[in-house]
Design an enzyme around this catalytic site. Structure first.
Site, PDB file in Angstrom:
ATOM      1  N   ASP A 142       0.870  -1.171   0.000  1.00  0.00           N
ATOM      2  CA  ASP A 142       0.000   0.000   0.000  1.00  0.00           C
ATOM      3  C   ASP A 142       0.913   1.230   0.000  1.00  0.00           C
ATOM      4  OD1 ASP A 142      -2.028   1.808   0.400  1.00  0.00           O
ATOM      5  OD2 ASP A 142      -2.692   1.011   2.307  1.00  0.00           O
ATOM      6  N   ARG A 151     -10.787 -12.558   5.499  1.00  0.00           N
ATOM      7  CA  ARG A 151      -9.533 -13.173   5.035  1.00  0.00           C
ATOM      8  C   ARG A 151      -9.795 -14.452   4.242  1.00  0.00           C
ATOM      9  NH1 ARG A 151      -5.072 -10.709   7.576  1.00  0.00           N
ATOM     10  NH2 ARG A 151      -5.399 -10.017   9.706  1.00  0.00           N
TER      11      ARG A 151
HETATM   12  P1  IMP Z   1       1.834  -0.543   3.773  1.00  0.00           P
HETATM   13  O1  IMP Z   1       2.861  -0.493   4.855  1.00  0.00           O
HETATM   14  O2  IMP Z   1       1.051   0.726   3.716  1.00  0.00           O
HETATM   15  O3  IMP Z   1       2.415  -0.906   2.413  1.00  0.00           O
HETATM   16  O4  IMP Z   1       0.730  -1.620   4.153  1.00  0.00           O
HETATM   17  C1  IMP Z   1       1.073  -2.827   4.653  1.00  0.00           C
HETATM   18  C2  IMP Z   1      -0.060  -3.652   5.184  1.00  0.00           C
HETATM   19  O5  IMP Z   1      -1.282  -2.934   5.311  1.00  0.00           O
HETATM   20  C3  IMP Z   1      -0.409  -4.782   4.253  1.00  0.00           C
HETATM   21  O6  IMP Z   1       0.470  -5.866   4.398  1.00  0.00           O
HETATM   22  C4  IMP Z   1      -1.812  -5.114   4.680  1.00  0.00           C
HETATM   23  O7  IMP Z   1      -1.794  -5.961   5.790  1.00  0.00           O
HETATM   24  C5  IMP Z   1      -2.383  -3.766   5.063  1.00  0.00           C
HETATM   25  N1  IMP Z   1      -3.199  -3.189   3.981  1.00  0.00           N
HETATM   26  C6  IMP Z   1      -2.838  -2.213   3.118  1.00  0.00           C
HETATM   27  N2  IMP Z   1      -3.818  -1.946   2.240  1.00  0.00           N
HETATM   28  C7  IMP Z   1      -4.821  -2.801   2.526  1.00  0.00           C
HETATM   29  C8  IMP Z   1      -6.125  -3.030   1.944  1.00  0.00           C
HETATM   30  O8  IMP Z   1      -6.569  -2.409   0.944  1.00  0.00           O
HETATM   31  N3  IMP Z   1      -6.871  -4.005   2.534  1.00  0.00           N
HETATM   32  C9  IMP Z   1      -6.448  -4.732   3.617  1.00  0.00           C
HETATM   33  N4  IMP Z   1      -5.236  -4.546   4.170  1.00  0.00           N
HETATM   34  C10 IMP Z   1      -4.433  -3.596   3.645  1.00  0.00           C
END
Ligand code: IMP
Ligand code: MG
Length: 185
Positions: free
Chosen positions: A107, A169
Site C-alpha cells: 500500500d 480473510r
Molecule cells: P503498507 O505499509 O502501507 O504498504 O501496508 C502494509 C499492510 O497494510 C499490508 O500488508 C496489509 O496488511 C495492510 N493493507 C494495506 N492496504 C490494505 C487493503 O486495501 N486491505 C487490507 N489490508 C491492507
C-alpha cells in the site's frame, strides 16, 4: 467463502480466485527460472500473506523453505501509520540465504521497505519481494518489487488473506469493501 456470502459488503469484485491462481502460476515460472540452482527461503508476512504463501509455495515445482514473520503497521483501521513493530520474528538464520518476501499487498510501501532493510541487515545473500497486489497511487516510499501479481486502484480491498477488522480473510477472491462497512470508524 465465496463472493455470494458478502455481496452486501462489497462495492465490487476485483479479482476472482481463478485469476489469482493463473497469476500465481506465471509468477512461479519466473521465480523458478530466476532461482535455478539456488536455495530459496520464502518469508511470509503474517497474517495477510497466508493464502499467497500457501498457493505460491504449491505452484513452485522445486524445493523451497518457508518461514514467517509477523509485523504490524496498523490495527483495524484502513490508513497506514508507517509504524512497524515485529510481533513474531523468523526462526531461520538468514546468513547467505536467498530470501523472497511474500506479501499480500503493498500500500504505502512503508512496511516492506522497512522489512527488506531489516532482513538485508542479517546477512542474506539476496532479498527480493513478491506481492500479490500493489496500489501504485498509494506508494509513499519507493520499493523495488521483483514479482507483482496485480496493480490495483487506491481503494480498500479485502479477501484472499486481506482483512478488515480481521474479517474477510477467507474470501476466495478479492473485492473492494463498500464504504458503509467502515464509515463508522
Ligand atoms: P503498507 O505499509 O502501507 O504498504 O501496508 C502494509 C499492510 O497494510 C499490508 O500488508 C496489509 O496488511 C495492510 N493493507 C494495506 N492496504 C490494505 C487493503 O486495501 N486491505 C487490507 N489490508 C491492507
Ligand atoms: Mg500484510
Amino acid at each position: 467463502m465465496d463472493f455470494s456470502h458478502v455481496e452486501a459488503d462489497l462495492a465490487k469484485t476485483l479479482i476472482t480466485e481463478e485469476e489469482l491462481h493463473a497469476k500465481l502460476q506465471e509468477l512461479a515460472r519466473e521465480i523458478e527460472a530466476d532461482y535455478e540452482g539456488k536455495d530459496l527461503l520464502l518469508v511470509g508476512v503474517l497474517r495477510g500473506a497466508v493464502m499467497v504463501m500457501a498457493d505460491l509455495a504449491r505452484a513452485l515445482q522445486r524445493h523451497i523453505e518457508m518461514d514467517w514473520m509477523a509485523v504490524s503497521s496498523y490495527g483495524s483501521g484502513t490508513v497506514s501509520s508507517g509504524v512497524v513493530r515485529i510481533l513474531k520474528d523468523l526462526d531461520s538464520d538468514l546468513t547467505g540465504r536467498n530470501v523472497l518476501i511474500v506479501e499480500d499487498i503493498i500500500d504505502s510501501g512503508l512496511t516492506l521497505s522497512w522489512l527488506r532493510a531489516n532482513l538485508e541487515s542479517r546477512g542474506a545473500a539476496s532479498v527480493e519481494i513478491c506481492t500479490m497486489l500493489r496500489k501504485p497511487d498509494a506508494l509513499k516510499v519507493q520499493v523495488d518489487v521483483k514479482y507483482c501479481g496485480f496493480d490495483i486502484p487506491n481503494e480498500f480491498v479485502i479477501g484472499y488473506g486481506l482483512d478488515y477488522a480481521e474479517k474477510y480473510r477467507n474470501l476466495r477472491g478479492i473485492g473492494v469493501l463498500a464504504p458503509h462497512v467502515y464509515s463508522g470508524e
